[in-house]
Design a protein around this motif. Structure first.
Motif, PDB file in Angstrom:
ATOM      1  N   ILE A 276       0.829  -1.207   0.000  1.00 29.38           N
ATOM      2  CA  ILE A 276       0.000   0.000   0.000  1.00 29.38           C
ATOM      3  C   ILE A 276       0.864   1.257   0.000  1.00 29.38           C
ATOM      4  O   ILE A 276       0.519   2.271  -0.618  1.00 29.38           O
ATOM      5  N   ALA A 277       2.020   1.183   0.664  1.00 32.20           N
ATOM      6  CA  ALA A 277       2.916   2.353   0.711  1.00 32.20           C
ATOM      7  C   ALA A 277       3.399   2.753  -0.672  1.00 32.20           C
ATOM      8  O   ALA A 277       3.714   3.927  -0.917  1.00 32.20           O
ATOM      9  N   ARG A 281       1.590   9.289  -2.731  1.00 30.11           N
ATOM     10  CA  ARG A 281       1.900  10.299  -3.738  1.00 30.11           C
ATOM     11  C   ARG A 281       3.396  10.562  -3.804  1.00 30.11           C
ATOM     12  O   ARG A 281       3.953  10.729  -4.881  1.00 30.11           O
ATOM     13  N   PHE A 282       4.049  10.588  -2.631  1.00 28.92           N
ATOM     14  CA  PHE A 282       5.485  10.868  -2.590  1.00 28.92           C
ATOM     15  C   PHE A 282       6.256   9.603  -2.236  1.00 28.92           C
ATOM     16  O   PHE A 282       5.881   8.871  -1.315  1.00 28.92           O
ATOM     17  N   SER A 283       7.337   9.367  -2.966  1.00 33.07           N
ATOM     18  CA  SER A 283       8.121   8.151  -2.749  1.00 33.07           C
ATOM     19  C   SER A 283       8.795   8.128  -1.383  1.00 33.07           C
ATOM     20  O   SER A 283       9.095   7.059  -0.848  1.00 33.07           O
ATOM     21  N   ALA A 286       6.542   9.757   4.757  1.00 28.69           N
ATOM     22  CA  ALA A 286       6.802   9.275   6.112  1.00 28.69           C
ATOM     23  C   ALA A 286       5.539   8.747   6.775  1.00 28.69           C
ATOM     24  O   ALA A 286       5.573   8.324   7.933  1.00 28.69           O
ATOM     25  N   HIS A 287       4.415   8.787   6.049  1.00 30.58           N
ATOM     26  CA  HIS A 287       3.134   8.266   6.517  1.00 30.58           C
ATOM     27  C   HIS A 287       2.669   8.977   7.790  1.00 30.58           C
ATOM     28  O   HIS A 287       2.121   8.373   8.706  1.00 30.58           O
ATOM     29  N   GLY A 288       2.950  10.297   7.800  1.00 31.12           N
ATOM     30  CA  GLY A 288       2.474  11.120   8.904  1.00 31.12           C
ATOM     31  C   GLY A 288       1.308  11.969   8.437  1.00 31.12           C
ATOM     32  O   GLY A 288       0.191  11.476   8.291  1.00 31.12           O
ATOM     33  N   GLY A 289       1.568  13.233   8.169  1.00 29.85           N
ATOM     34  CA  GLY A 289       0.502  14.120   7.701  1.00 29.85           C
ATOM     35  C   GLY A 289       0.649  14.519   6.253  1.00 29.85           C
ATOM     36  O   GLY A 289       0.013  15.488   5.799  1.00 29.85           O
ATOM     37  N   GLU A 290       1.460  13.808   5.472  1.00 27.43           N
ATOM     38  CA  GLU A 290       1.684  14.181   4.079  1.00 27.43           C
ATOM     39  C   GLU A 290       0.412  13.981   3.247  1.00 27.43           C
ATOM     40  O   GLU A 290      -0.346  13.029   3.466  1.00 27.43           O
ATOM     41  N   PRO A 291       0.176  14.869   2.282  1.00 25.76           N
ATOM     42  CA  PRO A 291      -0.977  14.684   1.387  1.00 25.76           C
ATOM     43  C   PRO A 291      -0.767  13.471   0.489  1.00 25.76           C
ATOM     44  O   PRO A 291       0.361  13.165   0.085  1.00 25.76           O
ATOM     45  N   GLY A 292      -1.846  12.768   0.207  1.00 26.72           N
ATOM     46  CA  GLY A 292      -1.772  11.617  -0.692  1.00 26.72           C
ATOM     47  C   GLY A 292      -1.136  10.384  -0.080  1.00 26.72           C
ATOM     48  O   GLY A 292      -0.667   9.505  -0.815  1.00 26.72           O
ATOM     49  N   CYS A 293      -1.143  10.295   1.249  1.00 22.52           N
ATOM     50  CA  CYS A 293      -0.552   9.127   1.914  1.00 22.52           C
ATOM     51  C   CYS A 293      -1.523   7.954   1.842  1.00 22.52           C
ATOM     52  O   CYS A 293      -2.615   7.994   2.432  1.00 22.52           O
ATOM     53  N   MET A 322      17.150   4.678   8.190  1.00 22.38           N
ATOM     54  CA  MET A 322      16.425   4.990   6.965  1.00 22.38           C
ATOM     55  C   MET A 322      16.175   3.691   6.211  1.00 22.38           C
ATOM     56  O   MET A 322      16.892   3.343   5.273  1.00 22.38           O
ATOM     57  N   PRO A 323      15.153   2.893   6.649  1.00 28.05           N
ATOM     58  CA  PRO A 323      14.939   1.582   6.064  1.00 28.05           C
ATOM     59  C   PRO A 323      14.503   1.663   4.619  1.00 28.05           C
ATOM     60  O   PRO A 323      13.801   2.571   4.207  1.00 28.05           O
ATOM     61  N   ALA A 324      14.970   0.702   3.848  1.00 29.20           N
ATOM     62  CA  ALA A 324      14.532   0.572   2.458  1.00 29.20           C
ATOM     63  C   ALA A 324      13.602  -0.611   2.375  1.00 29.20           C
ATOM     64  O   ALA A 324      13.976  -1.724   2.717  1.00 29.20           O
TER      65      ALA A 324
END
Length: 331
Positions: A276-277, A281-283, A286-293, A322-324
């Motif tokens: 799902i990640a 919208r953004f690669s 951080a799955h916090g308050g970003e738009p399009g999460c 910084m996990p990949a």
């Protein structure tokens, strides 16, 4: 001392190990398997009775492989001293308690992992996920063994909680003191097969080993009634022979399992979050308050849970700053 193919096969010897020996080593050395690990000495087995050797290999550096339980060693036929550790099929390890800069080896060359948990208030999904990450990282098939089923009227509720982590997980419900109840586990322990038991103190690992061996030689202790947790009974990692020819590898209980280099294992256990990640919208979301999460949207829709999200983030942060994340390995 001559080693027969039958003896080596019973100990778990395969072409994976024999192909690593040079002609000179075949003539001057013989392979043995590490049965127990104590401070300052290890017990090994080949043909004949087990014997003890030093775990220190002459000329080895701190970065070289050093023996742990389940390892195959080459021992000099003349001096009976170890010369090197053979390359492992797999290795279970964790960050050393109290010093995250060091790694602690748990066991090597395992065919199946029994993740042991008890059907009482010490049952923890978060702890099970950690053990599953460890198993997936090294590529060993896990089986969740739920013990103390005699202490609950609803053992299937515990099994359902396990399968909620991974629907296809193999789950075995047993009363570790009852040979008939534990008999189904013997199918995983055929000749030359090594099964490791991992779980926290008090879940019944030593009782289970005693039952499967038909012996009470391993000491057990009662759990605390206040919280159903136990005290360490097993103090050394050891392999135990079963009548069917397999080996059970018992380990001290671990309430603290700090993972190390387990990015692939985390991605496999939490593959629903990883997939799902990828829709965010953004690669670098951080799955916090970003738009399009996409993760937050899935939580809001009830597809994912906040509790599991928190555990995923915690494990990822523990594994690497910084996990990949990678897609799930399809088997």
């Amino acid at each position: 001392m001559t080693l027969t193919d039958e003896t080596l096969h019973e100990l778990g010897w395969t072409a994976f190990f024999s192909n690593q020996l040079s002609q000179e080593e075949t003539q001057a050395c013989h392979p043995v398997r590490v049965m127990t690990v104590h401070r300052g000495q290890i017990t090994v087995a080949g043909a004949g009775a087990p014997f003890s050797v030093s775990p220190y290999i002459p000329g080895a550096t701190p970065t070289d492989d050093h023996p742990t339980v389940g390892d195959w060693l080459l021992v000099d036929a003349a001096t009976q001293q170890p010369t090197r550790v053979l390359r492992r099929r797999n290795l279970f390890k964790r960050r050393a308690p109290g010093d995250p800069r060091r790694e602690q080896m748990i066991a090597a060359n395992i065919d199946t992992l029994f993740i042991v948990a008890s059907c009482n208030q010490d049952f923890s999904v978060a702890r099970l996920e950690r053990y599953l990450v460890l198993a997936r990282e090294v590529g060993v098939d896990p089986v969740v063994v739920l013990t103390k089923t005699d202490l609950t009227d609803t053992p299937q509720d515990f099994a359902a909680a396990v399968r909620a982590i991974e629907p296809d997980l193999r789950v075995e419900l047993v009363d570790g003191r009852d040979p008939a109840s534990a008999a189904g586990l013997a199918a995983y322990c055929g000749t030359g097969q090594t099964v490791a038991l991992l779980g926290s103190s008090g879940v019944g690992k030593s009782t289970l080993v005693n039952t499967l061996r038909g012996s009470d030689s391993i000491a057990t202790q009662a759990i605390r009634e206040s919280d159903d947790t136990g005290r360490h009974t097993t103090t050394a990692r050891a392999m135990h022979r079963l009548a069917g020819g397999g080996w059970l590898l018992d380990t001290p209980g671990m309430r603290e399992l700090q993972l190390s280099d387990a990015t692939a294992g985390i991605a496999e256990v939490f593959d629903d979050f990883v997939e799902i990640a990828q829709r965010c919208r953004f690669s670098d979301c951080a799955h916090g308050g970003e738009p399009g999460c996409a993760i937050r949207a899935a939580i809001d829709a009830g597809v994912l849970t906040v509790e599991r999200f928190d555990r995923w983030r915690r494990l990822a942060a523990e594994d690497s700053p910084m996990p990949a994340y990678h897609g799930k390995r399809r088997r």
